[in-house]
Design an enzyme around this catalytic site. Structure first.
Site, short mmCIF file in Angstrom:
data_model
loop_
_atom_site.label_atom_id
_atom_site.label_comp_id
_atom_site.label_asym_id
_atom_site.label_seq_id
_atom_site.Cartn_x
_atom_site.Cartn_y
_atom_site.Cartn_z
N SER A 147 -14.03 1.46 2.98
CA SER A 147 -14.79 1.15 4.19
C SER A 147 -15.87 2.19 4.43
CB SER A 147 -13.85 1.10 5.41
OG SER A 147 -12.96 0.01 5.32
N ASN B 224 -10.00 -0.91 -1.80
CA ASN B 224 -9.27 -1.09 -0.55
C ASN B 224 -10.22 -1.11 0.64
OD1 ASN B 224 -7.10 -0.78 -2.28
ND2 ASN B 224 -5.93 0.45 -0.85
N ILE B 225 -10.05 -2.10 1.50
CA ILE B 225 -10.85 -2.23 2.72
C ILE B 225 -9.89 -2.43 3.88
CG2 ILE B 225 -12.69 -3.52 3.87
CD1 ILE B 225 -13.42 -4.66 1.10
N ASP B 226 -9.93 -1.55 4.85
CA ASP B 226 -9.03 -1.68 6.00
C ASP B 226 -9.78 -1.44 7.30
OD1 ASP B 226 -6.66 -2.04 7.45
OD2 ASP B 226 -6.16 0.08 7.34
N THR B 227 -10.41 -0.28 7.42
CA THR B 227 -11.06 0.08 8.68
C THR B 227 -12.12 -0.94 9.08
OG1 THR B 227 -10.69 2.41 8.14
CG2 THR B 227 -12.27 1.92 9.89
N GLU C 184 -4.83 6.83 7.86
CA GLU C 184 -4.65 5.38 7.87
C GLU C 184 -3.18 5.04 7.98
OE1 GLU C 184 -6.47 1.81 5.25
OE2 GLU C 184 -5.05 3.05 4.16
N GLU D 68 -0.68 7.16 -7.39
CA GLU D 68 -1.82 7.91 -6.88
C GLU D 68 -1.84 9.32 -7.42
OE1 GLU D 68 -4.13 9.13 -2.75
OE2 GLU D 68 -3.25 7.17 -3.07
N ASP E 141 2.71 6.44 -3.66
CA ASP E 141 1.78 7.53 -3.40
C ASP E 141 2.56 8.84 -3.29
OD1 ASP E 141 -0.07 9.34 -2.57
OD2 ASP E 141 -0.68 8.26 -0.75
N HIS F 153 -9.89 3.68 -3.45
CA HIS F 153 -9.29 3.75 -2.11
C HIS F 153 -10.32 4.25 -1.11
CE1 HIS F 153 -4.73 3.36 -2.43
NE2 HIS F 153 -5.24 2.89 -3.56
N GLY F 154 -10.14 3.88 0.16
CA GLY F 154 -11.06 4.33 1.19
C GLY F 154 -12.45 3.74 1.04
N HIS G 112 -10.10 7.60 3.96
CA HIS G 112 -9.78 6.47 4.83
C HIS G 112 -10.61 6.59 6.10
CE1 HIS G 112 -5.65 6.36 2.71
NE2 HIS G 112 -6.38 5.35 2.27
N GLY G 113 -11.09 5.47 6.58
CA GLY G 113 -11.86 5.47 7.82
C GLY G 113 -13.35 5.40 7.55
N ASP H 288 0.83 -1.20 0.00
CA ASP H 288 0.00 0.00 0.00
C ASP H 288 0.87 1.26 0.00
OD1 ASP H 288 -2.48 1.18 -0.12
OD2 ASP H 288 -3.08 0.69 1.92
N HIS H 289 0.23 2.40 0.23
CA HIS H 289 0.81 3.74 0.11
C HIS H 289 2.30 3.82 0.49
CE1 HIS H 289 -3.16 5.76 -0.30
NE2 HIS H 289 -3.57 4.75 0.43
#
Length: 396
Positions: free
Chosen positions: A305, A324-327, A218, A210, A180, A302-303, A263-264, A145-146
């Site tokens: 979630s 992208n899924i993180d949170t 994040e 990016e 990024d 991106h972002g 993000h978040g 990632d970034h």
């Protein structure tokens, strides 16, 4: 094959030409999509080079996107692979610089050792994925990632590891890496990406770059106070990237640009996505290029979630093939542990003694594999929901 993958950010209505209506796909289109089969080059295990290109083309043509999940542990990796096998869709397992540090161990990932430890942790995670992915019977994309400009030593170390692996195995260790440099002027961003892509193309690595900035925070990247104008990517910028990177022989690249994504997870109304920009950009670049391809760009979201299913699927219609899924997966992992503790609370207060008797042992409850397995199961369920939203179920 040239691949440009872009995730574009939200923009004010004045910047979005054309209609904002969302046409419904016809039954004929849906039937034609159902007949598309997985390319023969895409097999279980880590996919790289042309097999990776074939998988991304398959996703765009069939109309689904692949979840990309940041992993920081072997349990996180296993949850990704299990979800892919259970729901019969491909998966992207990715590592951030901070995730690599954690995988390596926090005591050595300090001071002058940060980049070296981050590389080692990412390599260790990649090797685990390579050992297991084929056993799960699913194609997996390995990604990082970034990477901002200050972190280029980490990126250089990853490329060295790929070059060593390529010499031994004829393919790179990873499938792709992300640069990024979105905070740099556009010309500097493009020039650096061209320089790295020239190196990466020699070993069949795909570059994700990016444009614009994804808001929020994040894993050490904090854009919570960024100027909103930097969240908006214009078609001309994407075309400039496409044109420059396409000139690199054997260059395989993706572009993550912003379309209001952050993000978040935030309360409803605080984030407004404008996926119409993706559609408009496709039209702009298609006209520039000529030919019959109306979706020449492959977009990355991106972002993801907390995004609505409507926005996700409208973005996919514009050519999004990665989200992208993180949170959300961080929460699901914790929630599995939280629910396990709540269910067996009275058995987790001492090594001996529980509601069944003062002399009853509790080892089978506090064995770390028990709460960690609960975390995996909860994450698998959450990824299944994500794959459903991404239309990535039963596509293998």
């Amino acid at each position: 094959m040239k691949l440009a993958v872009a995730a574009l950010a939200s923009v004010a209505v004045a910047l979005v030409p054309g209609t904002t209506s969302r046409p419904t796909r016809t039954v004929l289109q849906q039937s034609a999509v159902a007949d598309i089969e997985l390319p023969a080059s895409v097999k279980p295990g880590v996919v790289t080079g042309e097999a990776l290109m074939d998988l991304l083309q398959y996703a765009k043509t069939k109309g689904f996107a692949i979840p990309a999940v940041n992993a920081v542990s072997s349990c996180g990796i296993n949850a990704c692979l299990e979800a892919a096998a259970k729901f019969k869709g491909p998966m992207i397992v990715q590592f951030s610089r901070g995730g690599g540090q954690f995988l390596a161990g926090k005591t050595i990932a300090t001071g002058d050792m940060v980049d070296k430890a981050s590389v080692a942790g990412c390599v260790a995670g990649a090797l685990q994925v390579r050992q297991l992915a084929e056993l799960y019977g699913v194609p997996v994309i390995l990604h990082t990632d970034h990477c901002m400009r200050d972190w280029l030593p980490w990126f250089d170390g990853l490329l060295e590891a790929n070059e060593d692996y390529y010499k031994a195995h004829g393919e790179p260790l990873f499938s792709s890496h992300m640069l990024d440099l979105s905070e740099d002027p556009l010309e500097e961003n493009i020039a650096t990406c061209v320089e790295y892509l020239e190196r990466m193309s020699k070993i069949d690595l795909l570059l994700e770059m990016e444009l614009g900035i994804t808001g929020g925070e994040e894993d050490g990247v904090d854009n919570t106070d960024v100027d909103n104008s930097k969240l908006y990517t214009q078609p001309e910028e994407v075309y400039a990237v496409y044109e420059a990177l396409s000139k690199v022989p054997n260059g395989k690249f993706t572009v993550a640009a912003a379309f209001g994504n952050v993000h978040g997870v935030y309360s409803p109304g605080n984030v407004r996505l404008e996926p119409q920009i993706l559609h408009n950009t496709q039209a702009y670049i298609s006209e520039k290029l000529g030919g019959e391809d109306k979706k020449p760009v492959y977009f990355v979201f991106h972002g993801g979630s907390g995004s609505s299913t409507e926005d996700i699927q409208y973005s996919i219609e514009a050519g999004v093939i990665k989200m992208n899924i993180d949170t959300d997966t961080q929460w699901s992992f914790w929630n599995g542990i939280r629910e396990y503790e709540a269910k067996f609370h009275d058995y987790l207060q001492a090594q001996i003694g529980n509601p069944d008797g003062e002399d009853k042992p509790n080892k089978k409850y506090y064995d770390p594999r028990m709460p960690l397995r609960a975390a995996e199961e909860c994450t698998v369920d959450r990824l299944g929901q994500a794959m459903e939203d991404l239309k990535c179920v039963n596509v293998l």
